[in-house]
Design a protein around this motif. Structure first.
Motif, PDB file in Angstrom:
ATOM      1  N   CYS A  61      18.653  -3.896 -82.365  1.00 35.52           N
ATOM      2  CA  CYS A  61      18.337  -2.505 -82.057  1.00 35.52           C
ATOM      3  C   CYS A  61      19.518  -1.628 -82.460  1.00 35.52           C
ATOM      4  O   CYS A  61      20.623  -2.132 -82.659  1.00 35.52           O
ATOM      5  CB  CYS A  61      18.045  -2.448 -80.563  1.00 35.52           C
ATOM      6  N   HIS A  91      19.177  -7.107 -76.261  1.00 37.40           N
ATOM      7  CA  HIS A  91      18.405  -6.842 -75.044  1.00 37.40           C
ATOM      8  C   HIS A  91      16.895  -6.895 -75.292  1.00 37.40           C
ATOM      9  O   HIS A  91      16.117  -6.725 -74.372  1.00 37.40           O
ATOM     10  CB  HIS A  91      18.796  -5.477 -74.452  1.00 37.40           C
ATOM     11  N   GLU A  92      16.481  -7.131 -76.552  1.00 40.91           N
ATOM     12  CA  GLU A  92      15.035  -7.178 -76.836  1.00 40.91           C
ATOM     13  C   GLU A  92      14.656  -8.647 -76.976  1.00 40.91           C
ATOM     14  O   GLU A  92      14.272  -9.109 -78.032  1.00 40.91           O
ATOM     15  CB  GLU A  92      14.755  -6.418 -78.135  1.00 40.91           C
ATOM     16  N   GLU A 188      10.461  -4.385 -75.156  1.00 41.42           N
ATOM     17  CA  GLU A 188      11.473  -3.389 -74.775  1.00 41.42           C
ATOM     18  C   GLU A 188      11.420  -2.143 -75.656  1.00 41.42           C
ATOM     19  O   GLU A 188      11.323  -1.030 -75.155  1.00 41.42           O
ATOM     20  CB  GLU A 188      12.868  -4.021 -74.747  1.00 41.42           C
TER      21      GLU A 188
HETATM   22 ZN   LIG Z   1      16.660  -1.422 -77.926  1.00 45.61          ZN
END
Ligand SMILES: [Zn+2]
Ligand SMILES: [Zn+2]
Length: 404
Positions: A61, A91-92, A188
């Motif tokens: 990301c 975080h995904e 996410e």
């Molecule tokens: Zn993200």
């Protein structure tokens, strides 16, 4: 543990910033503040409300790219907030729970999970009691963002870009049955798109422009057509494959060419007036713009393409102070609304986490993430993935790292 983290090491951060500005190839050397380690010891769970997760995959990301380029400006509101010694990237993710602490009730070994509260706060650090925002599910406004971890000796936690990691159970969301691993890594970013639309719902009949149709902008196209089907959507995007995808997902028009002329044509605005130095302005414009680009040009342009009392939804942002002409903001009484990630939503009389709503929509075929993942790399090849992400190649939508 195999993992990738950003080290809070001031000389290294300064070197990374300098490389990002003047010599990009240096970013891919050992001077970068982002480090890959394949031999960190796996820590024991620090408390009964934590779990261990074996990771399957994780998306790349813009946030990860900002760490890689150390872009947070010394003038950004984020800068004075004390961070931890290491910030683990990714975080995904989608992973499988392999160990649960004695107090965990919401998760079991074998459950698939994704990180919900990645930003530093009560649910990612394991702070008890939680602040009122986290308690209400609005973890994106956590009051403990700058608070120290209750486990100061715990540095090797890992996160999405790791083969395994440990996390407070309440900072994770359970992945629904019927959602594939590839769909799960898209949950996410889809939450960001859906939250952007639900945090200030468009009214019927609005003419809406989405500036920048990467992962988030394409998701906004879909979310708009679910939340407010009676709206007309223009998608500003250059690459042909994303234009096609935007149309498939519900965009009514593709917005290409001169933004002023196109807006006048789309919305029936006035003549375009031109100043001495090429400065242009007109009256009329879109009811609402989702700026998924951020920065000087996007802000300057977006406020000029809105009609009186129009709304600018600030989705894309750079962690740097910017400058733009604010005249249209007061002159046309514009509304500026910031969007920060995701949290709690109200939808059809229910209050639920964005993560639950999005998973329901994907599971029920209402919202699609098919065709979004365009590239895969091995975890250890993260530099190749970064190079591709930073290249601006038109065929890239979502890059995924395979973690095992
Ligand atoms: Zn993200
Ligand atoms: Zn909190």
């Amino acid at each position: 543990m195999k993992t990738i983290y950003f080290e809070k090491d001031i000389p290294r951060i300064l070197a990374t910033k300098a490389a990002a500005k003047v010599c990009k190839p240096l970013l891919f050397t050992s001077l970068n503040a982002v480090k890959y380690r394949d031999n960190l010891p796996d820590p024991p769970l620090p408390a009964g409300d934590w779990v261990r997760v074996k990771n399957i995959a994780c998306g790349l990301c813009g946030t990860d790219v900002s760490f890689f380029k150390a872009t947070t400006g010394t003038n950004s509101a984020l800068e004075p907030i004390p961070g931890s010694a290491r910030t683990y990237l990714g975080h995904e993710n989608v992973g499988v729970v392999t160990e649960v602490g004695s107090q965990v009730t919401e998760l079991q070994v074998g459950d698939r999970v994704t990180i919900r509260a990645y930003m530093a706060g009560c649910d990612s650090k394991g702070i008890s009691p939680r602040c009122p925002y986290c308690e209400a599910g609005d973890y994106n406004f956590c009051l403990n963002y700058g608070a120290p971890s209750p486990y100061p000796g715990l540095t090797n936690t890992g996160a999405g870009w790791s083969d395994s990691f440990i996390y407070p159970a309440r900072g994770l969301a359970k992945v629904y049955d019927g959602i594939t691993d590839e769909q799960a890594v898209m949950v996410e970013p889809s939450c960001v798109s859906v939250h952007s639309v639900l945090c200030d719902r468009p009214k019927a009949g609005e003419k809406i422009l989405i500036m920048g149709c990467g992962t988030i902008g394409l998701g906004i196209v879909q979310a708009l057509k679910i939340v407010q089907p009676d709206c007309e959507v223009w998608a500003m995007v250059r690459s042909k494959n994303k234009q096609e995808l935007a149309k498939k997902l519900g965009a009514d028009h593709i917005f290409v060419g001169d933004p002023y002329e196109q807006t006048v044509k789309a919305t029936g605005g006035s003549e375009i007036y031109k100043g001495m130095a090429g400065n242009r302005y007109f009256f009329g414009g879109f009811d609402r713009i989702y700026d998924c680009i951020g920065g000087d040009w996007a802000n300057h342009t977006a406020v000029r393409l809105l009609k009186a009392r129009g709304t600018l939804m600030k989705v894309g942002h750079h962690m740097n102070a910017i400058s733009f002409d604010e005249t249209p903001v007061w002159w046309q009484e514009l509304r500026l609304i910031g969007v920060d990630a995701h949290g709690m939503e109200t939808w059809e009389g229910r209050k639920l986490y964005t993560f639950d709503l999005v998973q329901e929509w994907i599971r029920d075929g209402k919202y699609t993430v098919d065709g979004f993942v365009t590239h895969h790399f091995k975890l250890e090849d993260y530099k190749k993935a970064m190079k591709l992400a930073m290249s601006g190649a038109p065929d890239v939508i979502k890059i995924v790292l395979d973690c095992q």
